[in-house]
Scaffold this motif. Structure first.
Motif, mmCIF file in Angstrom:
data_model
loop_
_atom_site.group_PDB
_atom_site.id
_atom_site.type_symbol
_atom_site.label_atom_id
_atom_site.label_comp_id
_atom_site.label_asym_id
_atom_site.label_seq_id
_atom_site.Cartn_x
_atom_site.Cartn_y
_atom_site.Cartn_z
ATOM 1 N N ILE A 157 -5.133 -6.271 -4.163
ATOM 2 C CA ILE A 157 -3.963 -5.847 -3.388
ATOM 3 C C ILE A 157 -4.041 -4.357 -3.080
ATOM 4 C CG2 ILE A 157 -1.444 -5.600 -3.472
ATOM 5 C CD1 ILE A 157 -1.440 -8.182 -5.186
ATOM 6 N N VAL A 158 -4.438 -3.548 -4.073
ATOM 7 C CA VAL A 158 -4.574 -2.113 -3.856
ATOM 8 C C VAL A 158 -5.604 -1.831 -2.754
ATOM 9 C CG1 VAL A 158 -5.374 0.030 -4.921
ATOM 10 C CG2 VAL A 158 -3.812 -1.470 -6.157
ATOM 11 N N ALA A 159 -6.704 -2.580 -2.768
ATOM 12 C CA ALA A 159 -7.729 -2.395 -1.730
ATOM 13 C C ALA A 159 -7.185 -2.768 -0.356
ATOM 14 C CB ALA A 159 -8.962 -3.239 -2.066
ATOM 15 N N ALA A 160 -6.387 -3.840 -0.306
ATOM 16 C CA ALA A 160 -5.803 -4.252 0.977
ATOM 17 C C ALA A 160 -4.810 -3.210 1.481
ATOM 18 C CB ALA A 160 -5.128 -5.607 0.821
ATOM 19 N N VAL A 161 -4.063 -2.594 0.564
ATOM 20 C CA VAL A 161 -3.136 -1.523 0.963
ATOM 21 C C VAL A 161 -3.926 -0.341 1.532
ATOM 22 C CG1 VAL A 161 -1.455 0.160 0.113
ATOM 23 C CG2 VAL A 161 -1.357 -2.208 -0.699
ATOM 24 N N ALA A 162 -5.008 0.019 0.862
ATOM 25 C CA ALA A 162 -5.844 1.127 1.343
ATOM 26 C C ALA A 162 -6.437 0.822 2.708
ATOM 27 C CB ALA A 162 -6.952 1.419 0.331
ATOM 28 N N ALA A 163 -6.630 -0.476 2.974
ATOM 29 C CA ALA A 163 -7.200 -0.884 4.259
ATOM 30 C C ALA A 163 -6.144 -1.005 5.355
ATOM 31 C CB ALA A 163 -7.935 -2.208 4.099
ATOM 32 N N GLY A 164 -4.882 -0.749 5.015
ATOM 33 C CA GLY A 164 -3.857 -0.733 6.054
ATOM 34 C C GLY A 164 -2.770 -1.791 5.939
ATOM 35 N N CYS A 165 -2.797 -2.610 4.917
ATOM 36 C CA CYS A 165 -1.730 -3.617 4.728
ATOM 37 C C CYS A 165 -0.553 -2.942 4.031
ATOM 38 C CB CYS A 165 -2.241 -4.792 3.891
ATOM 39 S SG CYS A 165 -3.536 -5.753 4.673
ATOM 40 N N THR A 166 0.489 -2.692 4.752
ATOM 41 C CA THR A 166 1.610 -1.911 4.205
ATOM 42 C C THR A 166 2.885 -2.708 4.055
ATOM 43 O OG1 THR A 166 2.167 -1.159 6.437
ATOM 44 C CG2 THR A 166 0.687 0.248 5.128
ATOM 45 N N THR A 167 2.831 -4.014 4.205
ATOM 46 C CA THR A 167 3.988 -4.866 3.974
ATOM 47 C C THR A 167 3.563 -6.074 3.146
ATOM 48 O OG1 THR A 167 3.680 -6.242 5.945
ATOM 49 C CG2 THR A 167 4.984 -4.220 6.214
ATOM 50 N N VAL A 168 4.540 -6.706 2.507
ATOM 51 C CA VAL A 168 4.244 -7.907 1.739
ATOM 52 C C VAL A 168 3.677 -8.986 2.657
ATOM 53 C CG1 VAL A 168 5.249 -9.744 0.330
ATOM 54 C CG2 VAL A 168 5.999 -7.388 0.016
ATOM 55 N N GLU A 169 4.216 -9.051 3.859
ATOM 56 C CA GLU A 169 3.738 -10.060 4.805
ATOM 57 C C GLU A 169 2.279 -9.816 5.175
ATOM 58 O OE1 GLU A 169 7.849 -10.159 4.382
ATOM 59 O OE2 GLU A 169 6.630 -8.417 4.994
ATOM 60 N N ALA A 170 1.910 -8.552 5.357
ATOM 61 C CA ALA A 170 0.515 -8.231 5.691
ATOM 62 C C ALA A 170 -0.420 -8.585 4.544
ATOM 63 C CB ALA A 170 0.392 -6.755 6.048
ATOM 64 N N ILE A 171 0.023 -8.314 3.305
ATOM 65 C CA ILE A 171 -0.775 -8.709 2.141
ATOM 66 C C ILE A 171 -0.935 -10.229 2.130
ATOM 67 C CG2 ILE A 171 -0.799 -8.841 -0.386
ATOM 68 C CD1 ILE A 171 -1.477 -6.079 0.615
ATOM 69 N N GLY A 172 0.145 -10.953 2.431
ATOM 70 C CA GLY A 172 0.072 -12.410 2.476
ATOM 71 C C GLY A 172 -0.919 -12.901 3.515
ATOM 72 N N ASP A 173 -0.909 -12.256 4.679
ATOM 73 C CA ASP A 173 -1.848 -12.659 5.742
ATOM 74 C C ASP A 173 -3.291 -12.414 5.312
ATOM 75 O OD1 ASP A 173 0.246 -13.410 7.375
ATOM 76 O OD2 ASP A 173 0.293 -11.505 8.464
ATOM 77 N N ALA A 174 -3.513 -11.330 4.594
ATOM 78 C CA ALA A 174 -4.875 -10.964 4.221
ATOM 79 C C ALA A 174 -5.387 -11.717 2.998
ATOM 80 C CB ALA A 174 -4.949 -9.455 3.961
ATOM 81 N N LEU A 175 -4.492 -11.933 2.008
ATOM 82 C CA LEU A 175 -4.953 -12.463 0.719
ATOM 83 C C LEU A 175 -4.246 -13.751 0.295
ATOM 84 C CD1 LEU A 175 -4.923 -9.077 -1.284
ATOM 85 C CD2 LEU A 175 -6.919 -10.193 -0.264
ATOM 86 N N LYS A 176 -3.223 -14.168 1.036
ATOM 87 C CA LYS A 176 -2.354 -15.303 0.692
ATOM 88 C C LYS A 176 -1.366 -14.990 -0.428
ATOM 89 C CE LYS A 176 -5.165 -19.237 2.196
ATOM 90 N NZ LYS A 176 -5.701 -20.574 1.781
ATOM 91 N N ALA A 177 -1.532 -13.871 -1.102
ATOM 92 C CA ALA A 177 -0.643 -13.529 -2.207
ATOM 93 C C ALA A 177 0.803 -13.472 -1.737
ATOM 94 C CB ALA A 177 -1.044 -12.182 -2.809
ATOM 95 N N GLY A 178 1.685 -14.109 -2.503
ATOM 96 C CA GLY A 178 3.107 -14.089 -2.180
ATOM 97 C C GLY A 178 3.545 -15.087 -1.144
ATOM 98 N N THR A 179 2.628 -15.956 -0.673
ATOM 99 C CA THR A 179 2.985 -16.887 0.412
ATOM 100 C C THR A 179 3.328 -18.284 -0.086
ATOM 101 O OG1 THR A 179 0.662 -17.515 0.753
ATOM 102 C CG2 THR A 179 1.508 -15.657 2.047
ATOM 103 N N ASN A 180 3.216 -18.531 -1.387
ATOM 104 C CA ASN A 180 3.557 -19.864 -1.898
ATOM 105 C C ASN A 180 4.927 -19.835 -2.568
ATOM 106 O OD1 ASN A 180 3.206 -22.613 -2.526
ATOM 107 N ND2 ASN A 180 2.408 -22.101 -4.543
ATOM 108 N N CYS A 181 4.976 -19.559 -3.844
ATOM 109 C CA CYS A 181 6.267 -19.576 -4.542
ATOM 110 C C CYS A 181 7.054 -18.293 -4.321
ATOM 111 C CB CYS A 181 6.068 -19.823 -6.034
ATOM 112 S SG CYS A 181 5.473 -18.391 -6.967
ATOM 113 N N GLY A 182 6.376 -17.186 -4.035
ATOM 114 C CA GLY A 182 7.064 -15.927 -3.770
ATOM 115 C C GLY A 182 7.468 -15.146 -5.001
ATOM 116 N N SER A 183 7.165 -15.648 -6.196
ATOM 117 C CA SER A 183 7.616 -14.974 -7.413
ATOM 118 C C SER A 183 6.938 -13.625 -7.626
ATOM 119 C CB SER A 183 7.360 -15.865 -8.627
ATOM 120 O OG SER A 183 8.121 -17.047 -8.555
#
Length: 900
Positions: free
Chosen positions: A856-882
């Protein structure tokens, strides 16, 4: 051979009190998968991490599948005869109060109903209490004092309609994640909506908070009595409502005025400016909901905390209206159902009062009972004290693990071990409680059980079976009924199905109920098997008749999804139909001493549940946090010479535990936090409730589990270790160990008071004497790495270092499922690192997709600055959301680092 077609069953999650609907799909090959039920009004398809992993927890590993007497397998008839005869003989010789049931919010309502009926109506004692005493008894007591009944007035929709949500002692993000998600979604739609978090810790729930009040332990009474006084001083009261619908306001206001703002600040640990801003916000916001949970209830002043909150809502007329009200959220899936059937020692069925002779007579006549309990029984803490001193000579524990979850847990264990006769009905064969039972009765588990549960907004839902009962496991209601029949009460316990029990429960709720009792589901008294099977979730009350005697009833349940709010017309369940203000004087209590200078706060974590009998089976739920830990403020850690990831001994006057140090400014200075989940099954010395005292609220009997005087010190480990292995170790010869299931096997964290023969230790840990061993030893540096192979597969790997082991846990776990054909690949494991093409993912943040913090830190450094962007890049946070709050925290940390 005919192949069974795939089927999907609508059921309800067995975890927290949110009561989420679940669709369990059984494939043609028997594989089970789960998803949220989009049509269930509690969750509308959402599930948290625990609910999403339910299919991983239904295996038969460790299950109790046959009745046992003194460890010997036996048949049901022998076991039930022994239970019935021993209880009957004990009652005959020593009286009905010599026996007791300790039951659970994990039971279904039908189970709970029969247990309560047997004890209170036919044994003639009220010695039945529940682990729900540990989670919401103070709410019950506060409701009864204020409303004349145990009524939760609001609905989940109110959380979304409110302009201000005050969360008090409630880490919704981790403990009630779907409610957190609903509030977060509402706030995204209405950014003007504000959330205030009142909690000593800056938990993940603070992610959505407009204001965080880092209150001192047990400062809640002062906070809310101060609020009441402030409302009075600033003419922010609803005087018309107070006059028309309440009594006792003058006395309550006078008591609240005992502290001025400076004194409130001193008692709460908050600044006068913080108090003024919060009080002003509360006064200015008509649509306010105050959500409270264990941080309020689990206190020696829990009932006063509840009433201090309720007083503020009554004083402003913020109750019974959309988007308003005090809202208790329960910890267990059927804590509310247990309240409905009188599952606690000081209650009768259908919200009737055991102290009320008219109520006792009504229940006795309905049940045709030979005798009804005449007085309240022993509450949970008192009950085990009664076991210890010999007053209780026969004890039946159902679906709970008090050796780990009760306060003063070591004393509870000693009491159970010394009790002449202990019966345990459970799912697993070897919990810390089951091992002390004289008779073990195999009960059905989630997926096999059939009945109803009630969630925190009074919504009754079906829990349906989709799996056959394994071995000789039987439903709890069946076990209770069979014992009752053998005790001579066959006619009253002739139930053959849960539908019949539910129908009787519903009929009792409506029996001689003219609107004077809040709990009424008489509309379902005539339920038959077909209608019960298809029962849709509904919110009570649901009386048999829409028209009742004056005063008019509160809103009647309908088949529509409109929520039912009690007290909309201002009618309560007291004798004069008015709500009662409770006069409360805040008392500042100090429990710390020079020897125990810190306050220990206990609680839950995101991905585990209670004593891990279910979640401990899931590899993904152990990825996020795999060992017991203690959160320590950096200043306290420095003062006590503790470094991050050190092993820490946390002690109280009653005992001590060994846990991992997590140093974080999210923890309030002067206090520490540790979760309550770890047991002797999962850790060497992690039973946290061995530290807590049997100190209870004088009104509710609920234990004070969040304010314990404690001491911390660094455990002087000579070596630390981490291991992965294909088989669960039977024995771990280490000062500190914590075992967790992982993909392909098990992982173990280790610490040692002394160095040892590491090769021999690895051999005993892996239990693979014929395996090929590869090892690296640097004795001067204290570094040792040993791997064992069975052909091309890794049997186990052990990494030892003089400090906390730095090897990537995720990479090491992956090696259990890899093929290691070449010597080079095997030596890479001994080297303890992946190749350059396999970067370390870091600590798991998203359990659903195994996404680590480093990714996630690497994705932020690459320009993902929202939870939604992290989800698009890594799927994190896109299932249960916890995990979304943790993702936001990592994004924010990345922004701060970039700014610096």
């Amino acid at each position: 051979m005919e192949i069974e077609a795939a089927r999907e069953v609508r059921t309800t999650c067995p975890y927290c009190g949110v009561g989420c609907g679940v669709l369990a799909k059984v494939a043609a090959d028997g594989q089970v998968s789960v998803r949220g039920d989009p049509d269930h009004p509690a969750n509308f398809g959402r599930l948290c991490s625990k609910g999403s992993a339910l299919a991983e927890t239904i295996d038969l590993d460790g299950r109790l599948l046959h009745p046992e007497i003194h460890g010997r397998r036996t048949g049901w008839n022998e076991a039930l005869d022994l239970v019935a005869s021993t209880f009957s003989q004990t009652i005959a010789e020593h009286g009905p109060d010599a026996v007791a049931f300790y039951v659970s919010g994990q039971l279904l309502t039908e189970d709970y109903y029969l247990a309560n009926k047997l004890m209170k109506g036919f044994v003639g004692s009220a010695n039945i209490d529940t682990n729900s005493r540990l989670c919401m008894a103070s709410s019950v007591a506060g409701h009864r004092r204020a409303f004349g009944s145990d009524t939760v007035p609001g609905s989940y929709e109110d959380l979304e309609l409110a302009d201000l949500v005050v969360l008090v002692g409630s880490n919704l993000a981790w403990c009630h994640p779907v409610l957190y998600q609903r509030i977060a979604a509402a706030r995204e739609k209405r950014p003007e909506m504000k959330i205030v978090l009142v909690d000593p810790r800056r938990t993940m729930t603070s992610d959505i908070a407009y204001m965080h009040l880092a209150i001192a332990p047990d400062g809640d009474v002062a906070l809310f009595t101060g609020l009441l006084a402030w409302l009075g001083q600033h003419n922010a009261l609803d005087r018309a409502y107070i006059t028309a619908h309440t009594t006792g306001f003058g006395q309550a206001l006078f008591a609240a005025s005992a502290l001025d703002l400076a004194a409130v600040a001193a008692a709460t640990g908050l600044s006068e400016d913080e108090l003024g801003r919060f009080y002003g916000l509360f006064a200015a916001t008509a649509k306010t909901v105050t959500v409270y949970s264990q941080g309020v209830n689990q206190s020696s002043s829990g009932t006063d905390k509840v009433n201090a909150i309720v007083n503020c809502h009554l004083a402003t007329g913020r109750i019974g209206k959309p988007g308003t009200g005090p809202f208790s959220v329960t910890g267990q899936p059927n804590a509310m159902g247990g309240r409905e059937v009188g599952g606690m020692a000081n209650m009768l069925a259908a919200h009737m009062e055991i102290e009320n002779a008219e109520h006792r007579d009504r229940v006795r006549r309905f049940w045709s009972a030979p005798d009804i309990a005449q007085k309240p029984g022993l509450k949970a803490v008192e009950m085990f004290q009664g076991v210890a001193d010999g007053r209780i000579k026969a004890l039946w524990i159902m679906a709970t693990n008090p050796v780990d979850s009760m306060p003063d847990a070591d004393a509870v264990e000693a009491a159970i071990k010394a009790c002449p006769f202990v019966v345990v009905s459970d799912v697993l064969a070897s919990t810390d409680t089951v091992r002390h039972a004289h008779v073990r009765l195999p009960a059905t588990a989630w997926g096999e059980k059939d009945g109803t549960v009630t969630n925190s907004e009074r919504r009754i839902s079906r829990q349906r079976s989709f799996l056959a009962a394994p071995g000789e496991a039987r439903p709890d209601w069946w076990i209770i009924a069979e014992v009752a029949r053998r005790m001579g009460f066959a006619e009253a316990f002739a139930h053959e199905t849960p539908a019949q029990i539910f129908g009787e429960h519903a009929a009792l709720s409506g029996f001689e109920n003219d609107g004077g009792r809040d709990f009424d589901i008489g509309a379902y008294a005539g339920v038959d098997a077909v209608s019960y099977a298809s029962l849709e979730p509904f919110q009570w009350p649901a009386p048999e008749r829409a028209v009742q005697a004056e005063p008019p009833p509160e809103p009647v349940a309908s088949t529509e999804r409109h929520p039912i709010r009690f007290f909309a017309s201002g009618h309560f369940y007291t004798a004069d139909r008015k709500a009662r203000f409770i006069a409360i004087r805040p008392i500042t209590e100090t429990r710390t001493t020079p020897d125990f200078p810190l306050v220990l706060n206990t609680g839950r974590i995101r991905d585990h549940w209670h004593t891990m009998t279910r979640t401990g089976k899931s590899p993904r739920l152990s990825q996020h946090i795999a060992e017991p830990f203690v959160e320590i403020h950096p200043a306290d850690a420095q003062h006590h010479g503790i470094g991050d990831a050190d092993i820490v001994r946390v002690s109280s006057p009653r005992g001590d535990v060994l846990v991992r140090a997590l140093i974080t400014p999210r923890q309030r200075q002067g206090g520490v936090f540790a979760p309550m989940h770890w047991t002797d099954q999962f850790a060497a010395k992690g039973r946290l409730d061995a530290l807590t005292a049997p100190l209870v609220d004088p009104v509710s009997g609920q234990p004070a589990l969040k304010h314990v005087a404690a001491h911390i010190e660094r455990f002087a480990a000579k070596a630390f270790g981490f291991a992965v292995m294909r088989q669960k170790p039977e024995r771990v010869d280490a000062s500190y160990w914590a075992v967790a299931r992982c993909r392909g096997g098990w992982r173990v964290e280790l610490a040692f008071a002394d160095a040892t023969d590491w090769t021999a230790f690895a051999g005993s840990l892996f239990e693979a004497p014929s395996a090929e061993m590869l090892a690296y030893h640097d004795r001067d540096a204290g570094q040792h790495r040993i791997a064992a192979f069975d052909g091309e597969h890794l049997v186990g790997a052990l990494f030892v270092a003089p400090g906390p082991v730095a090897v990537s846990r995720g990479w090491a776990v992956e090696q259990l499922e890899e093929v290691h054909a070449s010597q080079r690949e095997r030596f890479r494991i001994v080297a303890g690192r992946a190749g350059g093409e396999r970067p370390d993912a870091g600590a798991t943040v998203c359990s659903c997709f195994s996404v680590g913090a480093n990714q996630i830190v690497a994705a932020v450094a690459a320009g993902c600055t929202t939870v939604e962007a992290i989800g698009d890049a890594l799927k994190a946070g896109t299932n249960c959301g916890s995990c979304r709050s943790e993702i936001r925290a990592l994004i924010q940390a990345g922004r701060v680092q970039a700014a610096e």
